[in-house]
Design a protein around this motif. Structure first.
Motif, PDB file in Angstrom:
ATOM      1  N   ALA A  98       0.825  -1.209   0.000  1.00 22.90           N
ATOM      2  CA  ALA A  98       0.000   0.000   0.000  1.00 22.90           C
ATOM      3  C   ALA A  98       0.857   1.255   0.000  1.00 22.90           C
ATOM      4  N   ALA A  99       1.955   1.253   0.766  1.00 18.67           N
ATOM      5  CA  ALA A  99       2.841   2.412   0.788  1.00 18.67           C
ATOM      6  C   ALA A  99       3.465   2.645  -0.585  1.00 18.67           C
ATOM      7  N   ALA A 100       3.864   1.572  -1.250  1.00 23.02           N
ATOM      8  CA  ALA A 100       4.426   1.708  -2.597  1.00 23.02           C
ATOM      9  C   ALA A 100       3.384   2.258  -3.565  1.00 23.02           C
TER      10      ALA A 100
ATOM     11  N   ASP B   7       9.593  -4.694  -7.931  1.00 28.74           N
ATOM     12  CA  ASP B   7      10.122  -3.531  -8.646  1.00 28.74           C
ATOM     13  C   ASP B   7       9.061  -2.836  -9.486  1.00 28.74           C
ATOM     14  N   ALA B   8       8.070  -3.579  -9.979  1.00 32.41           N
ATOM     15  CA  ALA B   8       7.030  -2.975 -10.810  1.00 32.41           C
ATOM     16  C   ALA B   8       6.225  -1.920 -10.073  1.00 32.41           C
ATOM     17  N   LEU B   9       6.279  -1.944  -8.730  1.00 37.34           N
ATOM     18  CA  LEU B   9       5.561  -0.952  -7.930  1.00 37.34           C
ATOM     19  C   LEU B   9       6.402   0.283  -7.647  1.00 37.34           C
ATOM     20  N   GLY B  10       7.571   0.383  -8.260  1.00 34.44           N
ATOM     21  CA  GLY B  10       8.427   1.540  -8.050  1.00 34.44           C
ATOM     22  C   GLY B  10       7.775   2.811  -8.531  1.00 34.44           C
ATOM     23  N   PRO B  11       8.144   3.972  -7.967  1.00 34.36           N
ATOM     24  CA  PRO B  11       7.507   5.242  -8.327  1.00 34.36           C
ATOM     25  C   PRO B  11       7.827   5.634  -9.767  1.00 34.36           C
ATOM     26  N   VAL B  12       6.887   6.345 -10.387  1.00 40.26           N
ATOM     27  CA  VAL B  12       7.076   6.854 -11.743  1.00 40.26           C
ATOM     28  C   VAL B  12       6.972   8.362 -11.811  1.00 40.26           C
TER      29      VAL B  12
END
Length: 338
Positions: free
Chosen positions: A291-293, A327-332
């Motif tokens: 959730a944080a990600a 890694d797919a949840l990394g910020p964009v």
């Protein structure tokens, strides 16, 4: 008010979840948590999705803010900490028990009128004390008792019967179902019984996020805004001391967050941004870091969320790894927006 007709119900199928978190020990992925994630932008568009966000699922207690909105619409005259308690999965602390008793007193009712399942307090420390004192399981201590007390008062205000207030055909539960469909924007796929005994409505993860966004971005004074304000201003009444959802609301100004059993987490901001998470195996340890990600994906400053990065993996009593989002949840977002 969102008066457009809801879309068709989400399809009932085995959800097509995907890895959302890894348990990493000394650089090796030791365990994998599958699940689904959706992030909504302020305009309601899907800004990010992972896994299956459209299959029908049960939101469990993450649906409680929607149930509370339905009750306020039906005349429930609560605000502040008692309205927060009406949307709570509380820890069973004395303030939660006292608040539930107060709602019942205002309704002219007592604990015996509750129809939720007797249980021990949800918080482990509170439960241990309860056991040491020889106190038995009770309806008041069960984590949904505030919601049930509010349901009873709503029924009494409207002149509806009390003994069957949990029947899906009861006017109260029909009003809840209508509110679920309105705020999620889709018809309910299935109706079953939640752990506490109340009706539980199957929607999609996307629909749940949409409902939370509509609650947190509603105009001041509306039933939606009243529920959102109560939960944000009295986060510990909606959960408990030391609970991660309360800490999350304190860490991010304006955020409303609600958890649900079986790995469900939702959160929404006043501008309409919202996230919804489902951990497939129900693991609590993956719920908050994912959730944080997702909130970082929505534009929240990562610095505000460092305390929610995931619990450490211990070896010999010391940290040797962590539960962390994939890694797919990394910020964009090139720059944070809140």
């Amino acid at each position: 008010m969102h008066t457009s007709s809801p879309a068709d119900a989400p399809v009932v199928r085995a959800p097509l979840h995907t890895p959302v978190a890894h348990l990493v020990r000394a650089g090796i992925v030791e365990g994998v948590h599958h699940g689904s994630v959706v992030v909504l932008e302020a305009d309601g568009r899907v800004g990010f999705r992972l896994g299956d966000t459209e299959a029908a699922f049960y939101p469990r207690s993450a649906l409680k803010p929607v149930q509370a909105v339905a009750m306020v619409r039906a005349g429930l005259p609560l605000d502040g900490e008692l309205l927060s308690l009406a949307a709570a999965s509380h820890s069973g602390e004395e303030r939660h028990l006292a608040g539930t008793r107060r709602i019942l007193e205002l309704a002219g009712l007592g604990e015996d009128d509750l129809r939720n399942v007797p249980d021990m307090p949800f918080d482990p420390a509170v439960r241990d004390t309860w056991v040491r004192e020889g106190r038995p399981a009770s309806r008041l201590a069960q984590n949904c008792s505030g919601k049930h007390a509010a349901m009873l008062w709503t029924a009494r205000i409207n002149g509806w019967s009390l003994d069957d207030y949990l029947d899906p055909a009861h006017p109260l539960q029909r009003a809840v179902a209508e509110t679920v469909e309105e705020l999620t924007g889709q018809r309910v796929a299935r109706v079953t019984v939640d752990g506490c005994g109340a009706p539980l409505f199957a929607v999609s993860l996307h629909g749940l996020a949409r409902a939370v966004a509509r609650i947190t971005s509603a105009a001041p004074g509306t039933p939606e805004a009243r529920v959102a304000d109560a939960m944000r201003e009295h986060a510990e009444m909606a959960s408990g001391a030391g609970r991660d959802v309360a800490a999350l609301m304190r860490a991010v100004p304006g955020l409303l967050a609600k958890d649900g059993f079986e790995g469900v987490q939702v959160a929404g901001l006043p501008d309409g941004r919202a996230i919804a998470v489902k951990i497939a195996d129900g693991a609590n340890r993956a719920r908050i870091p994912v959730a944080a990600a997702a909130l970082v994906r929505a534009g929240i400053d990562p610095a505000a969320l460092t305390a929610f990065a995931g619990e450490p993996v211990l070896g010999g009593g010391r940290p040797v790894g962590r539960v962390r989002p994939v890694d797919a949840l990394g910020p964009v977002h090139p720059a944070t927006r809140g």
